[in-house]
Design an enzyme around this catalytic site. Sequence first.
Site, PDB file in Angstrom:
ATOM      1  N   GLN A 193       2.114   5.174  10.266  1.00  0.00           N
ATOM      2  CA  GLN A 193       0.927   4.680   9.567  1.00  0.00           C
ATOM      3  C   GLN A 193       0.005   5.880   9.428  1.00  0.00           C
ATOM      4  O   GLN A 193      -0.675   6.259  10.371  1.00  0.00           O
ATOM      5  CB  GLN A 193       0.249   3.538  10.323  1.00  0.00           C
ATOM      6  CG  GLN A 193      -1.078   3.095   9.717  1.00  0.00           C
ATOM      7  CD  GLN A 193      -0.982   2.694   8.259  1.00  0.00           C
ATOM      8  OE1 GLN A 193      -0.011   2.053   7.861  1.00  0.00           O
ATOM      9  NE2 GLN A 193      -1.952   3.082   7.464  1.00  0.00           N
ATOM     10  N   GLN A 209      -2.408   6.490   6.816  1.00  0.00           N
ATOM     11  CA  GLN A 209      -3.765   6.337   6.304  1.00  0.00           C
ATOM     12  C   GLN A 209      -4.723   6.109   7.476  1.00  0.00           C
ATOM     13  O   GLN A 209      -4.384   5.362   8.398  1.00  0.00           O
ATOM     14  CB  GLN A 209      -3.832   5.144   5.340  1.00  0.00           C
ATOM     15  CG  GLN A 209      -5.085   5.137   4.493  1.00  0.00           C
ATOM     16  CD  GLN A 209      -5.151   3.950   3.553  1.00  0.00           C
ATOM     17  OE1 GLN A 209      -4.864   2.819   3.962  1.00  0.00           O
ATOM     18  NE2 GLN A 209      -5.502   4.168   2.311  1.00  0.00           N
ATOM     19  N   GLY A 215      -2.716  -5.581   7.719  1.00  0.00           N
ATOM     20  CA  GLY A 215      -1.997  -6.671   7.060  1.00  0.00           C
ATOM     21  C   GLY A 215      -0.841  -6.136   6.247  1.00  0.00           C
ATOM     22  O   GLY A 215       0.257  -6.674   6.245  1.00  0.00           O
ATOM     23  N   GLY A 216      -1.097  -5.048   5.553  1.00  0.00           N
ATOM     24  CA  GLY A 216      -0.066  -4.386   4.774  1.00  0.00           C
ATOM     25  C   GLY A 216      -0.466  -2.947   4.531  1.00  0.00           C
ATOM     26  O   GLY A 216      -1.635  -2.570   4.675  1.00  0.00           O
ATOM     27  N   GLU A 240       0.345   0.030   1.517  1.00  0.00           N
ATOM     28  CA  GLU A 240       0.876   0.110   0.174  1.00  0.00           C
ATOM     29  C   GLU A 240       1.796   1.297  -0.074  1.00  0.00           C
ATOM     30  O   GLU A 240       1.777   1.905  -1.169  1.00  0.00           O
ATOM     31  CB  GLU A 240      -0.290   0.153  -0.811  1.00  0.00           C
ATOM     32  CG  GLU A 240      -1.212   1.371  -0.680  1.00  0.00           C
ATOM     33  CD  GLU A 240      -2.365   1.205   0.291  1.00  0.00           C
ATOM     34  OE1 GLU A 240      -3.323   1.993   0.216  1.00  0.00           O
ATOM     35  OE2 GLU A 240      -2.320   0.293   1.124  1.00  0.00           O
ATOM     36  N   HIS A 250      -1.981  -8.091  -2.914  1.00  0.00           N
ATOM     37  CA  HIS A 250      -2.910  -6.984  -2.668  1.00  0.00           C
ATOM     38  C   HIS A 250      -2.155  -5.652  -2.677  1.00  0.00           C
ATOM     39  O   HIS A 250      -2.559  -4.692  -3.348  1.00  0.00           O
ATOM     40  CB  HIS A 250      -3.612  -7.204  -1.331  1.00  0.00           C
ATOM     41  CG  HIS A 250      -4.582  -6.124  -0.959  1.00  0.00           C
ATOM     42  ND1 HIS A 250      -5.923  -6.187  -1.262  1.00  0.00           N
ATOM     43  CD2 HIS A 250      -4.402  -4.939  -0.322  1.00  0.00           C
ATOM     44  CE1 HIS A 250      -6.533  -5.100  -0.817  1.00  0.00           C
ATOM     45  NE2 HIS A 250      -5.620  -4.325  -0.233  1.00  0.00           N
ATOM     46  N   GLU A 251      -1.038  -5.599  -1.949  1.00  0.00           N
ATOM     47  CA  GLU A 251      -0.290  -4.350  -1.870  1.00  0.00           C
ATOM     48  C   GLU A 251       0.361  -4.003  -3.208  1.00  0.00           C
ATOM     49  O   GLU A 251       0.480  -2.827  -3.562  1.00  0.00           O
ATOM     50  CB  GLU A 251       0.756  -4.427  -0.753  1.00  0.00           C
ATOM     51  CG  GLU A 251       0.215  -4.819   0.616  1.00  0.00           C
ATOM     52  CD  GLU A 251      -0.986  -3.991   1.077  1.00  0.00           C
ATOM     53  OE1 GLU A 251      -1.112  -2.825   0.650  1.00  0.00           O
ATOM     54  OE2 GLU A 251      -1.814  -4.523   1.840  1.00  0.00           O
ATOM     55  N   HIS A 301      -2.082  -2.282  -5.373  1.00  0.00           N
ATOM     56  CA  HIS A 301      -2.255  -0.871  -5.000  1.00  0.00           C
ATOM     57  C   HIS A 301      -1.322   0.052  -5.788  1.00  0.00           C
ATOM     58  O   HIS A 301      -1.578   1.264  -5.851  1.00  0.00           O
ATOM     59  CB  HIS A 301      -1.979  -0.693  -3.505  1.00  0.00           C
ATOM     60  CG  HIS A 301      -3.204  -0.746  -2.650  1.00  0.00           C
ATOM     61  ND1 HIS A 301      -4.300   0.064  -2.842  1.00  0.00           N
ATOM     62  CD2 HIS A 301      -3.497  -1.509  -1.559  1.00  0.00           C
ATOM     63  CE1 HIS A 301      -5.209  -0.184  -1.914  1.00  0.00           C
ATOM     64  NE2 HIS A 301      -4.755  -1.146  -1.129  1.00  0.00           N
ATOM     65  N   GLU A 357      -9.872   0.320  -2.590  1.00  0.00           N
ATOM     66  CA  GLU A 357      -9.790  -1.039  -2.049  1.00  0.00           C
ATOM     67  C   GLU A 357     -10.586  -2.072  -2.850  1.00  0.00           C
ATOM     68  O   GLU A 357     -10.155  -3.218  -2.968  1.00  0.00           O
ATOM     69  CB  GLU A 357     -10.227  -1.041  -0.579  1.00  0.00           C
ATOM     70  CG  GLU A 357      -9.301  -0.249   0.335  1.00  0.00           C
ATOM     71  CD  GLU A 357      -7.874  -0.776   0.364  1.00  0.00           C
ATOM     72  OE1 GLU A 357      -7.620  -1.875  -0.154  1.00  0.00           O
ATOM     73  OE2 GLU A 357      -7.011  -0.065   0.907  1.00  0.00           O
ATOM     74  N   ASP A 416     -11.488   6.583  10.221  1.00  0.00           N
ATOM     75  CA  ASP A 416     -11.173   5.393  11.020  1.00  0.00           C
ATOM     76  C   ASP A 416     -12.431   4.732  11.562  1.00  0.00           C
ATOM     77  O   ASP A 416     -12.495   3.512  11.708  1.00  0.00           O
ATOM     78  CB  ASP A 416     -10.245   5.757  12.182  1.00  0.00           C
ATOM     79  CG  ASP A 416      -8.826   6.076  11.734  1.00  0.00           C
ATOM     80  OD1 ASP A 416      -8.490   5.801  10.563  1.00  0.00           O
ATOM     81  OD2 ASP A 416      -8.058   6.617  12.548  1.00  0.00           O
ATOM     82  N   TYR A 468     -13.796  -3.071   0.499  1.00  0.00           N
ATOM     83  CA  TYR A 468     -12.948  -4.100  -0.096  1.00  0.00           C
ATOM     84  C   TYR A 468     -13.806  -5.135  -0.839  1.00  0.00           C
ATOM     85  O   TYR A 468     -13.636  -5.355  -2.044  1.00  0.00           O
ATOM     86  CB  TYR A 468     -12.144  -4.825   0.980  1.00  0.00           C
ATOM     87  CG  TYR A 468     -11.132  -3.994   1.721  1.00  0.00           C
ATOM     88  CD1 TYR A 468      -9.768  -4.169   1.502  1.00  0.00           C
ATOM     89  CD2 TYR A 468     -11.523  -3.055   2.674  1.00  0.00           C
ATOM     90  CE1 TYR A 468      -8.821  -3.433   2.199  1.00  0.00           C
ATOM     91  CE2 TYR A 468     -10.589  -2.312   3.375  1.00  0.00           C
ATOM     92  CZ  TYR A 468      -9.240  -2.502   3.132  1.00  0.00           C
ATOM     93  OH  TYR A 468      -8.318  -1.768   3.822  1.00  0.00           O
ATOM     94  N   LYS A 492      -7.494  -6.697  12.055  1.00  0.00           N
ATOM     95  CA  LYS A 492      -8.301  -7.781  11.488  1.00  0.00           C
ATOM     96  C   LYS A 492      -8.538  -8.876  12.507  1.00  0.00           C
ATOM     97  O   LYS A 492      -9.580  -9.537  12.492  1.00  0.00           O
ATOM     98  CB  LYS A 492      -7.593  -8.355  10.264  1.00  0.00           C
ATOM     99  CG  LYS A 492      -8.335  -9.514   9.612  1.00  0.00           C
ATOM    100  CD  LYS A 492      -7.587 -10.073   8.424  1.00  0.00           C
ATOM    101  CE  LYS A 492      -8.368 -11.201   7.768  1.00  0.00           C
ATOM    102  NZ  LYS A 492      -7.641 -11.794   6.613  1.00  0.00           N
TER     103      LYS A 492
END
Length: 629
Positions: A158, A160, A289-290, A292, A316-317, A320, A339, A396, A404, A583
């Site tokens: 991950q 990002q 959640g996801g 992209e 959503h993804e 993207h 976002e 972060d 968003y 989340k």
Amino acid sequence: MWRILILSNCFLLILAGDGGTRMARFSPIDPSSFSRPDLAVVTNIKLSLKVHFDQKIFSGNCDLTVKKLHENVNEVVLDVKDLDIESIYETETNTKCKYTLSQPVGEFGSELAIEIPPKEVNNYIFTINYKTRPHASGLQWLEPEQTAGKKHPYVFSQFQAIHARSFLPCQDTPYVKTKYEALINAPTDLSVVMSAIRDATKPMIGYNLHHFKQDVPIQSYLIAIAIGALESRKIGPRSTVWAEKEFIEMAANEFANTEKQLKTAEDICGPYVWGIYDLLVLPPSFPFGGMENPCLTFVTPTLLAGDRSLANVVAHEIAHSWTGNLVTNANFEHFWLNEGFTVFIERKILGRLESPQVQDFDAYGGTVELKEAIKVMGSNNPLTNLVVNLTGVHPDDAFSRVPYEKGQTFLRYLENTVGGPAVFEPFLRKYFDTYKYRSLTTDEFKAFFIEYFSSTPEIKNIEWNKWLHTPGMPPVIPDYDKTLLKTIDEMKQRWLNWDEKSGPVPFSGDEITSIQKIQLLQDIFESEPQPIKKLEVLEEKFKFTEVQNAEIKFRWLRIGIKAKWEKIVDPALNWVNEVGRMKYCRPLYRDFYNWEEMRAKAIQNFQDNRKNMMHVSAYTIAHDLRLKE
């Protein structure tokens, strides 16, 4: 008096006369990156790596194609974090290169400056031999017992916002986009997937070589990899879902409508350029959640609700693929360009596949989430601006729902201002086509918008500064269709007016859909704390702590914590130990922190479990719990 410490081309620390320090912008282009792509830019990446599960590292090399943009430039500047650099060569001349590696600057890592040897041409290929480290912030290593199958290890990435630098030396800024290819050496009994097209898998003695190619230029944080005991199922002409075998059938069913969502997105945004759209269901410790990643969206298993009610995250993804991947924020100060646009397109997909009422219902729910986020952060917090200043601030630490939901609210306002979807959607397609394969700032978007709608007098009334540079809630909330809220409002009153002494529970739960149940529980959470006896009766009837739908369970747990219901404590802590999705984990831990009698228990639970979390989850939750890192 001020003294500036300079490290190569980057201003790092300003030492104040009062003895304090001020973090400065690392580069003119990106405050979070040491790199200087305005001087010498990486144009292609080629990885050749072997995975070592016993050591929890990758080893090998990275070939970077570099173009000098000015004749007098004598070095290329990269970002690295916790990488062991062994040697660097200019490949075409086989010249060993001199380089300097700075001391780490907090969570930002270090600057790697490579001396460019003299050549007649301005294009170079540098081969960097290196190893990652076991605690690389962009990688999550799982022991076999942490996986569903319990037999094989697992690793996933991950990157990002700025964690690609913990996996490879790179210009770790979304300002830079490159093609990449990768050759990965992995055990024969494990599958390898990446954010690229699989070119070939070559069996060797004891291992397989997996070759991937990504021919569409992408930013570094979209490089992605996962290695584990995976199975796959075809779910559409362009889509395959990957997961551990324990989840594969459930995942194939949950995401069966992916092609419909993808086609709808194309109708709105234009051609899909990435070839395939695959999904990987990751283990529960995945923090989002996801994600992209092009060609291979990573998703959390918390989406597996059993009724496809949470599959809008896939929409959503998919969005993207245009908003963020094709057209990208130049740095994370302009994150809303990724976002906010993505949520806006996601809800357009939802509106076309479901109804405009569902689209607006979802937007209303987003406004509720935005209000809570701003309440937690503080209405005067500059990080609640749409355009933020990240000088000295790690991306972060700035992550929230604001870009968003405030971003999509702004776009909905702009759409309404210029005349609605029939007028705004052609603008969107023009915007995507004009800026595809590029990165841009908010000022560039603003200029493009004003030029496109120059003959629309209403745009003169747009208060850009209020929307972009003012903290707190948006200056305007669109008048959303509230048809689906009427039933919820009626049920909410029945809920609040009922108690266990007045007879049976006056509703069955079958009167409303899953998304309405989520909003109903959110409304209850925002009401006064509920009587514990009442919660006990409702739990007995509906078994909320056992439901598969994570959004419903999450809100029920928050209702219980707000009521200081001690019987909810262990189920809530057990659940945050199972799921790593921020989340859910961050609000629940914040709720526990505000419950003084349970604060120490929650902190101890976090400290016992943080070794199983991905870095970004552990880092942000530690801040939420006010723990010193």
